[in-house]
Design a protein around this motif. Structure first.
Motif: not given
Length: 366
Positions: A91-97
């Motif tokens: 499970l790889n994470a992503r970040i959205v602003f």
């Protein structure tokens, strides 16, 4: 003899130089196969290239970039570079602003965004998204949402979907994104006129929509106006769940524009049993009888719904008893239709009477 040794040495140097890259790739390939820092299907970044690993040979690593280009990175180059690996089975994470106005409650923003993002396709259901404030800007509160992906190779599409879901969630919750603005001072009388005209146009459209709903046919124009003043409008993106099976609720919905699909669980799978369009309604049983939601209702396209709550109808039920009876017959007829009955008949009357009793009891009209 000396000449022979000299010639052999020269040939050896030439062969060594010629085979240097080949041997380097070979030994680097052996090292990659032994250490297995990444596998086919993983997303990796090597130097300037990012993509999905398609093959690993003795000579090179084959990567398909997200522009659908094929890149061959030699094993010797790979061995010299720092490699970022996003494993396929991890499970790889992503970040959205994103941002919001200072007038919007951070607690509300965090809750709304978290619930919107967790329903997006490819976002893992096993880890709850994290929403937090990252900065207090000059004109906005800056947030980030961190979420985990089932398939990291689809991160571009998922990032875009998450941004879309945030936009729709903001609109439904009456939250606002911050952007450069200019404050204009307008005469109060003119501003009031503009506001009044806009509200009047909206109300007339809602009254027109509600008047076309068969269960509200007994309502007078004044009663329709009262009902329209107490509804809330929400917009959903394609694929968003509007109501979920098993949940309790105190509202029903009228489709103002767009379309939805009614879905039920069937042996571990989801089956669509109906598609509703403009003017149709759903969720009425939870509102009128207190029963749990019987099915999922999912937006099939961008959809606007009018949400009607318990208090508005309770007032109308007390002032117009005909609506209670008309409603019970309409719901019974609709359910009979879902059971493939050709039309509502006297045989369905006990069901209608039972619904009438349930509605009166739930709204305390006896």
């Amino acid at each position: 003899l000396g000449a022979l040794f000299t010639t052999s040495a020269v040939v050896g140097v030439i062969l060594g130089l010629a085979l240097q890259d080949t041997l380097g790739n070979l030994f680097a390939g052996i090292s990659l196969h032994a250490d297995k820092p990444f596998q086919v299907g993983d997303v990796i970044t090597v130097g300037q290239w990012t993509g999905v690993v398609e093959s690993i040979t003795w000579r090179a690593v084959k990567i398909r970039t997200f522009a659908n280009h094929i890149v061959l990175v030699s094993n010797s180059s790979t061995a010299k570079e720092s490699i970022q690996v996003c494993p396929r089975n991890n499970l790889n994470a992503r970040i959205v602003f994103f941002n919001a106005l200072y007038t919007d409650s951070p607690a509300k923003v965090i809750h709304v965004v978290r619930e919107a993002v967790r329903e997006a396709a490819n976002v893992s259901q096993s880890v709850v998204p994290i929403v937090r404030i990252r900065n207090m800007g000059e004109s906005s509160v800056d947030y980030e949402v961190k979420f985990w992906l089932e398939d990291y190779a689809k991160y571009n599409d998922t990032d875009a979907l998450v941004r879309q879901r945030i936009w729709y969630a903001f609109r439904r919750a009456s939250l606002n994104f911050a952007y450069p603005t200019r404050t204009l001072h307008i005469e109060r009388a003119h501003a009031a006129t503009v506001s009044s005209n806009g509200a009047s146009q909206r109300d007339s459209r809602i009254v027109e929509r509600l008047s076309a709903v068969d269960i509200f046919a007994p309502l007078s124009p004044e009663e329709l106006t009262h009902l329209s003043a107490n509804v809330e409008s929400h917009v959903y993106a394609p694929g968003e769940i509007i109501i979920r099976a098993g949940e309790t609720g105190a509202t029903m919905f009228v489709l103002h524009r767009g379309a939805v699909e009614v879905q039920v669980a069937d042996n571990g799978h989801t089956r669509t049993v109906a598609r509703l369009g403009e003017g149709d309604f759903f969720g009425e049983m939870a509102l009128f009888t207190g029963a749990p939601r019987a099915a999922n209702v999912v937006a099939a396209e961008e959809t606007e719904v009018l949400e009607i709550g318990h208090p508005a109808l309770q007032h109308l039920f007390k002032t117009n008893p005909r609506l209670v009876e008309a409603l019970s017959h309409t719901i019974a007829e609709r359910h009979a239709g879902l059971k493939n009955s050709e039309k509502f008949s006297a045989e369905d009357e006990p069901e209608a009477e039972g619904l009438l009793s349930s509605i009166k009891r739930f709204f305390r009209l006896d």
